[in-house]
Design a protein around this motif. Structure first.
Motif, PDB file in Angstrom:
ATOM      1  N   ASP A 192      13.906  -4.878   1.508  1.00 34.31           N
ATOM      2  CA  ASP A 192      12.487  -4.787   1.854  1.00 34.31           C
ATOM      3  C   ASP A 192      12.094  -5.860   2.869  1.00 34.31           C
ATOM      4  OD1 ASP A 192      11.957  -7.213   0.500  1.00 34.31           O
ATOM      5  OD2 ASP A 192      11.121  -6.232  -1.266  1.00 34.31           O
ATOM      6  N   ALA A 193      10.803  -5.902   3.226  1.00 34.08           N
ATOM      7  CA  ALA A 193      10.319  -6.776   4.296  1.00 34.08           C
ATOM      8  C   ALA A 193      10.396  -8.253   3.940  1.00 34.08           C
ATOM      9  CB  ALA A 193       8.879  -6.410   4.653  1.00 34.08           C
ATOM     10  N   ASN A 194      10.550  -8.566   2.652  1.00 34.33           N
ATOM     11  CA  ASN A 194      10.633  -9.962   2.221  1.00 34.33           C
ATOM     12  C   ASN A 194      12.062 -10.389   1.921  1.00 34.33           C
ATOM     13  OD1 ASN A 194       9.288 -12.435   1.643  1.00 34.33           O
ATOM     14  ND2 ASN A 194       9.425 -12.011  -0.562  1.00 34.33           N
ATOM     15  N   GLY A 195      13.019  -9.528   2.232  1.00 36.07           N
ATOM     16  CA  GLY A 195      14.417  -9.888   2.023  1.00 36.07           C
ATOM     17  C   GLY A 195      14.968  -9.559   0.659  1.00 36.07           C
ATOM     18  N   SER A 208      17.901  -2.411  -9.534  1.00 33.13           N
ATOM     19  CA  SER A 208      18.196  -3.843  -9.531  1.00 33.13           C
ATOM     20  C   SER A 208      17.544  -4.487  -8.311  1.00 33.13           C
ATOM     21  CB  SER A 208      19.707  -4.092  -9.488  1.00 33.13           C
ATOM     22  OG  SER A 208      20.339  -3.626 -10.652  1.00 33.13           O
ATOM     23  N   GLN A 209      17.077  -5.711  -8.482  1.00 30.65           N
ATOM     24  CA  GLN A 209      16.498  -6.492  -7.379  1.00 30.65           C
ATOM     25  C   GLN A 209      17.264  -7.805  -7.257  1.00 30.65           C
ATOM     26  OE1 GLN A 209      12.450  -7.764  -7.965  1.00 30.65           O
ATOM     27  NE2 GLN A 209      12.174  -8.424  -5.844  1.00 30.65           N
ATOM     28  N   LEU A 210      17.726  -8.128  -6.027  1.00 29.36           N
ATOM     29  CA  LEU A 210      18.480  -9.352  -5.783  1.00 29.36           C
ATOM     30  C   LEU A 210      17.968 -10.022  -4.512  1.00 29.36           C
ATOM     31  CD1 LEU A 210      20.846  -6.815  -6.377  1.00 29.36           C
ATOM     32  CD2 LEU A 210      21.887  -8.887  -7.280  1.00 29.36           C
ATOM     33  N   ARG A 211      18.245 -11.316  -4.385  1.00 32.38           N
ATOM     34  CA  ARG A 211      17.869 -12.061  -3.190  1.00 32.38           C
ATOM     35  C   ARG A 211      18.987 -13.026  -2.824  1.00 32.38           C
ATOM     36  NH1 ARG A 211      12.995 -11.995  -1.000  1.00 32.38           N
ATOM     37  NH2 ARG A 211      13.353 -14.034  -0.086  1.00 32.38           N
ATOM     38  N   ALA A 263       8.040  -3.016  -4.299  1.00 32.35           N
ATOM     39  CA  ALA A 263       8.684  -3.809  -3.249  1.00 32.35           C
ATOM     40  C   ALA A 263       7.644  -4.376  -2.292  1.00 32.35           C
ATOM     41  CB  ALA A 263       9.688  -2.954  -2.486  1.00 32.35           C
ATOM     42  N   THR A 264       8.086  -5.230  -1.359  1.00 33.26           N
ATOM     43  CA  THR A 264       7.188  -5.811  -0.359  1.00 33.26           C
ATOM     44  C   THR A 264       6.936  -4.796   0.753  1.00 33.26           C
ATOM     45  OG1 THR A 264       8.046  -8.023  -0.803  1.00 33.26           O
ATOM     46  CG2 THR A 264       6.890  -7.687   1.293  1.00 33.26           C
ATOM     47  N   PRO A 265       5.663  -4.539   1.110  1.00 34.33           N
ATOM     48  CA  PRO A 265       5.365  -3.573   2.180  1.00 34.33           C
ATOM     49  C   PRO A 265       5.951  -4.023   3.512  1.00 34.33           C
ATOM     50  CG  PRO A 265       3.387  -4.098   0.906  1.00 34.33           C
ATOM     51  CD  PRO A 265       4.442  -5.078   0.498  1.00 34.33           C
ATOM     52  N   GLN A 266       6.220  -3.053   4.382  1.00 33.78           N
ATOM     53  CA  GLN A 266       6.728  -3.369   5.709  1.00 33.78           C
ATOM     54  C   GLN A 266       5.666  -4.006   6.589  1.00 33.78           C
ATOM     55  OE1 GLN A 266       8.524   0.092   7.468  1.00 33.78           O
ATOM     56  NE2 GLN A 266       9.673   0.596   5.629  1.00 33.78           N
ATOM     57  N   ALA A 267       4.393  -3.689   6.333  1.00 35.36           N
ATOM     58  CA  ALA A 267       3.297  -4.258   7.118  1.00 35.36           C
ATOM     59  C   ALA A 267       2.140  -4.590   6.190  1.00 35.36           C
ATOM     60  CB  ALA A 267       2.846  -3.282   8.200  1.00 35.36           C
ATOM     61  N   THR A 268       1.483  -5.722   6.423  1.00 37.77           N
ATOM     62  CA  THR A 268       0.338  -6.130   5.625  1.00 37.77           C
ATOM     63  C   THR A 268      -0.929  -5.543   6.223  1.00 37.77           C
ATOM     64  OG1 THR A 268       1.446  -8.207   5.078  1.00 37.77           O
ATOM     65  CG2 THR A 268      -0.948  -8.108   4.723  1.00 37.77           C
TER      66      THR A 268
END
Length: 279
Positions: A192-195, A208-211, A263-268
């Protein structure tokens, strides 16, 4: 799955030689699905991705996973390919395309994760790029690939449920211990947009969500992954993120599922400078 510039969701079907299209509200666009010439779904029907010109790129593999191909569509009609891994058929074999699974677009380059231990790259013409496939260390069956905003490639391995982050410039790989975060026979991956890296799991019906937290990859989701309490499925299929930060998955009971705002949007959204008043 893949999501186009209008927000429509496109889904490949392993059980039929068609591709289905839905609106962002889940309504059917393609009543009988699209059946482009040269497209054979096969047992291991796999990845979809849109490029900046709106072409839909497709990878697929034979039932034995011994061969793979790549092709492009425009408005549901084949416009390029199919390129196969058969040396007698076309020059795409120089890329190492083998049982191609996931496909991703980065900097006008089409990338495929192959069902051995490699990742291949293609030009928009469908010809191989970079002179050959890139090997991924410590993996047995590279399955899905996507790219973060920094240009790093993320790859998952279906057989071992492992995940890796590849620094192409430095030629090294950061691996991850798959014992936590809920990874279980991963069947899709997107960043996503926040990595954050989102992985759908075929072994369990979960996300699953990972960073990446230098120098390692760390889990964000619990050890069971995120679960849908209303699902009667045994597995989640591919995952796609839309511009609003919703995650879309398909399950093995033929459901299209929306995970709202996960998830984090691509644009705010832009903050207004002036509020309207009623007349």
């Amino acid at each position: 799955m893949a999501i186009d510039s209008l927000g429509n969701i496109w889904v490949k079907n392993a059980g039929a030689n068609v591709i289905s299209e839905f609106t962002s509200m889940g309504s059917v666009v393609s009543a009988n699905g699209y059946a482009p010439s040269g497209y054979v779904a096969g047992t291991l029907s796999a990845g979809l991705a849109f490029d900046t010109s709106g072409r839909l790129w497709i990878t697929s593999a034979s039932s034995s996973n011994a061969s793979g191909y790549l092709m492009a569509l425009t408005n549901g009609v084949r416009t390029l390919g199919p390129f196969t891994d058969d040396a007698s058929a076309d020059s795409a074999s120089a890329s190492g395309l083998y049982g191609g699974n996931w496909v991703s677009i980065s900097n006008a380059t089409i990338w495929t994760a192959n069902s051995n231990t490699t990742v291949s790259a293609f030009l928009p013409s469908g010809q191989p790029n970079f002179g050959g496939p890139l090997s991924v260390a410590n993996m047995t069956s590279t399955a899905w690939v996507d790219f973060d905003a920094s240009g790093f490639a993320w790859v998952v391995d279906f057989n071992s449920s492992a995940i890796a982050r590849i620094n192409q410039a430095a030629g090294n790989t950061t691996a991850y211990d798959p014992s936590t975060g809920g990874l279980s026979y991963p069947s899709g991956l997107q960043v996503d947009a926040n990595g954050s890296v989102w992985v759908s799991n075929n072994g369990t019906p979960s996300l699953s969500q990972l960073r990446f937290s230098s120098p390692v990859i760390v889990p964000v989701s619990p050890s069971t992954g995120y679960r849908d309490p209303n699902s009667d499925a045994n597995a989640e299929g591919a995952v796609q993120l839309d511009a609003s930060g919703n995650a879309w998955t398909v399950d093995d009971t033929n459901h299209l599922i929306q995970w709202v705002g996960i998830a984090t949007p691509q644009a705010t959204p832009v903050s207004p400078t002036r509020h309207a008043t009623r007349p």
